[in-house]
Enzyme design. Structure first.
Site, short mmCIF file in Angstrom:
data_model
loop_
_atom_site.label_atom_id
_atom_site.label_comp_id
_atom_site.label_asym_id
_atom_site.label_seq_id
_atom_site.Cartn_x
_atom_site.Cartn_y
_atom_site.Cartn_z
CG HIS A 136 47.81 -10.82 81.74
ND1 HIS A 136 47.12 -11.53 80.39
CD2 HIS A 136 47.43 -10.15 81.32
CE1 HIS A 136 47.27 -10.60 79.53
NE2 HIS A 136 47.73 -9.36 80.34
CE LYS A 200 48.41 -6.29 68.69
NZ LYS A 200 47.37 -6.44 69.63
NE ARG A 202 49.24 1.54 68.69
CZ ARG A 202 47.23 1.93 68.21
NH1 ARG A 202 47.46 2.46 67.17
NH2 ARG A 202 46.68 1.76 69.32
#
Length: 319
Positions: A136, A200, A202
């Site tokens: 990862h 992205k 928020r």
């Protein structure tokens, strides 16, 4: 099966995580899978018995630590202990999928770093080397004090799209987040294509994410690339945003198809035309979808095992 591999000091074993892949790897190398029994006591404890002599042999154990993660990890640790006590010359752990890798740093206070803990457990149990695929985060290699060979699936995935006729400026390779840019760039280099990144944000908690796309996707065929697709929320939202930004079609690909919870439903309902995955994690029947195309990493892993055994370069596999 190809020709039989001549040196019988190379032994291959598999546990329960991904037997079909292990069998394919054995066929590629030309060695049979070793005899061992993996049983459970009635309370769930793992009991392993190696049914053949491995004294003085170089043993390769193929085990992904995918779902059920803890069972598969314990099987692997107990197997390493059994091999060490049975006088194997070297114990080489082949982990097509390295579980617990997503917790690789303290993102918040009072959090564990499980990727390091698993590395410690493998070393303590007695592993001499690890062969892993698309970790990862590549810096997980530094969590080990034993040699680690890091295999990558980008060439395999890139070749698939190249053979479908995708290349050049008609396409764009898209990273679903900032962390995956290096991976996207490697695929873009192979397909001679530009890249784009999904940014992205928020605006405030519990308000849905605003997706800005950095780069040009309008009128192009987009290929999203990630290492792991778990619940498929990120990748499907990204695909929808790309189509809204004017892309003609969206394809997606990843190395590790964790595909848990609502993943398959989300993929089937999404704008993704085809999802290309590898078989580092076994895909059960109930997770099959007409949109999913699975490629095999068996040849890559088999070649890597033989090169490690023969003390040759593994990196030349990716040139």
């Amino acid at each position: 099966m190809g020709n039989e591999y001549p040196n019988h000091k190379l032994k291959l074993f598999t546990l329960n995580a991904n037997e079909p892949l292990a069998q394919e790897v054995a066929d590629v190398i030309g060695r049979p899978l070793g005899e061992c029994s993996v049983k459970r006591f009635s309370d769930g404890e793992v009991q392993i018995n190696i049914e053949e002599s491995i004294r003085g042999c170089d043993v390769f154990v193929i085990q992904s630590t995918s779902y059920p993660v803890n069972d598969n990890l314990m099987e692997l640790l107990i197997m390493i202990d059994a091999l060490r006590r049975a006088s194997a010359r070297t114990i080489n752990v082949v982990m097509p999928y390295y579980g617990y890798a997503r917790q690789d740093r303290k993102a918040r206070s009072r959090e564990p770093i499980t990727a390091k803990l698993v590395a410690n457990l493998l070393e303590k149990a007695g592993a001499d080397r690890v062969i892993a695929m698309d970790l990862h985060a590549p810096q997980i290699q530094g969590f080990f004090d034993i040699p680690i060979d890091h295999l990558v699936a980008v060439p395999l995935l890139s070749d698939y799209f190249k053979n479908q006729g995708f290349k050049g400026d008609d396409i764009v390779i898209v990273s679903p987040d900032h962390g995956g840019v290096t991976r996207a760039r490697k695929m873009a280099d192979r397909l001679k294509a530009p890249i784009a990144i999904i940014d992205k944000r928020r605006p405030k908690p519990n308000v849905s994410e605003v997706m800005n796309i950095v780069g040009q996707v309008d009128g192009k065929i987009a290929i999203l690339i990630d290492d792991i697709i778990d619940t498929a929320g990120t990748i499907t939202a990204g695909a929808n945003a790309i189509i809204e930004s004017g892309a003609k079609e969206v394809y997606a690909c990843c190395t590790h198809p964790v595909l848990s919870g609502p993943a398959i439903q989300r993929i089937n309902d999404s704008q993704i035309k085809e999802l290309v995955i590898t078989n580092t994690i076994e895909l059960p029947e109930d997770k099959n979808s007409p949109k999913i195309k699975q490629l095999s990493v068996a040849k890559l892993i088999g070649d890597a095992i033989v090169r490690v055994f023969e003390e040759k370069s593994v990196s030349t596999l990716f040139d």
